[in-house]
Design an enzyme around this catalytic site. Structure first.
Site, PDB file in Angstrom:
ATOM      1  CE  LYS A 251      78.928   1.370 -14.558  1.00 22.56           C
ATOM      2  NZ  LYS A 251      78.468   0.110 -13.941  1.00 22.56           N
ATOM      3  CG  ASP A 281      70.589  -7.691 -14.275  1.00 23.87           C
ATOM      4  OD1 ASP A 281      70.000  -8.628 -14.838  1.00 23.87           O
ATOM      5  OD2 ASP A 281      69.980  -6.828 -13.621  1.00 23.87           O
TER       6      ASP A 281
END
Length: 371
Positions: A251, A281
């Protein structure tokens, strides 16, 4: 300023007072009954810790648990698990939002545990925690252990770009200055944050609760997936406990709350994948990771995380994603909107926190909880 002269105008929901042991049974591990009873020694002689502490927490008048307003239901579950009443307090807010806090019982010389995650609204809950600790310190509490199931500002733990603050260190300094003698956390974003504190820190992991849930599901051809390189150690431990393979997603973060999935390292074709993370989140990383796994031929994708922040478009993203299920713990209270999403399941860590609190009070090993 005397209390009778204040101009606070609290709403009924902003006043918290505990008068009795909370009701409702939390989810407990099978060993809960054994964990709450100290083992008797063969010779019958008491150890130094047993001499200093009552063998039953409910009989120990110097053992007290208090709760902030951030996640009161979790604290009530912990108290129910331990069989002790929740400490009585009064929390009010002035019309401008300023916090007013008062202890309604004696804590002089007591071993006090204060439970308060610093979740949304982060700054308000953090200041509330600091004020509560200051009140305990000024009331001559013997020891203050701050129990923070979710440690806000943990993601800012280093200077990853020029001229930025290391706020996780700043918050650590604030907690210690306010009066914390000891700290208890659950799944810190980075384990090295423990080193920011100049007091003893106990670091718990929600993995025993999560592993037990997925072990019982008996998902076929399971592979545990780390959504980034930083979570490999956590995912490897999880995979080892479940005795399944491990895969990693490469990532790249392009900005705050913005990530770009590059590629999948490991074989996921035809397999059931379980994404393991510490925080969800905005769910951008989670959904992109799930899409990347499905594009690589994964049959089904599940996900689990310790802390369900779920801010911004997170709930809609999860609802519309290809995830089969997202399993989280109750370190952070979920909103009504999140609770209505069938894909989101919440597990309680009240038993885990309760046993850890008991171990700290009885001065026994906390690490044995993970053996």
């Amino acid at each position: 300023m005397k209390e009778k002269d204040t101009t606070a105008v609290p709403s009924p929901s902003s006043i918290h007072r505990s008068d009795a042991t909370p009701q409702g049974e939390p989810e407990q591990p099978k060993q809960a009954a054994e964990a709450t009873t100290p083992a008797a020694s063969g010779s019958g002689a008491k150890t130094p810790a047993e001499k200093k502490r009552s063998t039953r927490l409910s009989d120990d008048k110097r053992f007290k648990i208090f709760s902030g307003s951030a996640n009161r239901p979790l604290t009530e579950e912990i108290c129910k698990f331990l069989g002790v009443p929740l400490g009585e307090t009064r929390l009010q807010r002035f019309s401008d939002g300023e916090t007013h806090f008062q202890l309604l019982e004696n804590v002089r010389g007591a071993d006090v545990f204060l439970v308060q995650p610093t979740c949304f609204p982060v700054d308000q809950n953090l200041v509330e925690l600091l004020i509560m600790m200051d009140a305990l310190r000024r009331a001559s509490a013997g020891r203050i252990t701050v129990v923070v199931p979710y440690y806000g500002y943990a993601r800012q733990d280093r200077k990853d770009r020029p001229r930025v603050a290391i706020t996780s260190k700043l918050v650590a300094d604030l907690l210690v200055t306010a009066g914390a003698n000891r700290a208890l956390f659950v799944d810190l974003h980075a384990a090295q944050i423990q080193g920011f504190f100049n007091i003893p820190v106990d670091h718990l992991f929600a993995s025993p609760v999560l592993v037990g849930y997925f072990r019982d599901l008996k998902l076929p051809n399971l592979t545990v997936v780390s959504p980034d390189a930083g979570g490999v150690e956590r995912a490897r431990f999880f995979a080892k406990k479940l005795e399944v393979p491990l895969a990693i997603v490469d990532k790249r973060r392009t900005d705050i709350n913005v990530t770009e999935v590059m590629n999948v390292i490991g074989d996921v074709k035809g397999r059931t994948c379980l994404i393991l993370d510490d925080i969800v989140d905005t769910a951008g990383t989670l959904v992109k990771t799930a899409d990347a796994l499905l594009a690589q031929g994964a049959e089904k994708v599940y996900a689990c995380a310790s802390h369900a922040v779920l801010s911004g478009p997170a709930i809609d993203r999860i609802r519309d994603s290809g995830l089969e299920e997202l399993v989280v713990t109750n370190t952070i209270p979920l909103t009504e909107a999140a609770l209505k999403v069938p894909k989101i399941k919440v597990l309680s860590i009240a038993g885990l926190l309760g046993r850890a609190i008991e171990s700290i009070h009885m001065e026994t090993s906390v690490s044995t909880l993970f053996n």
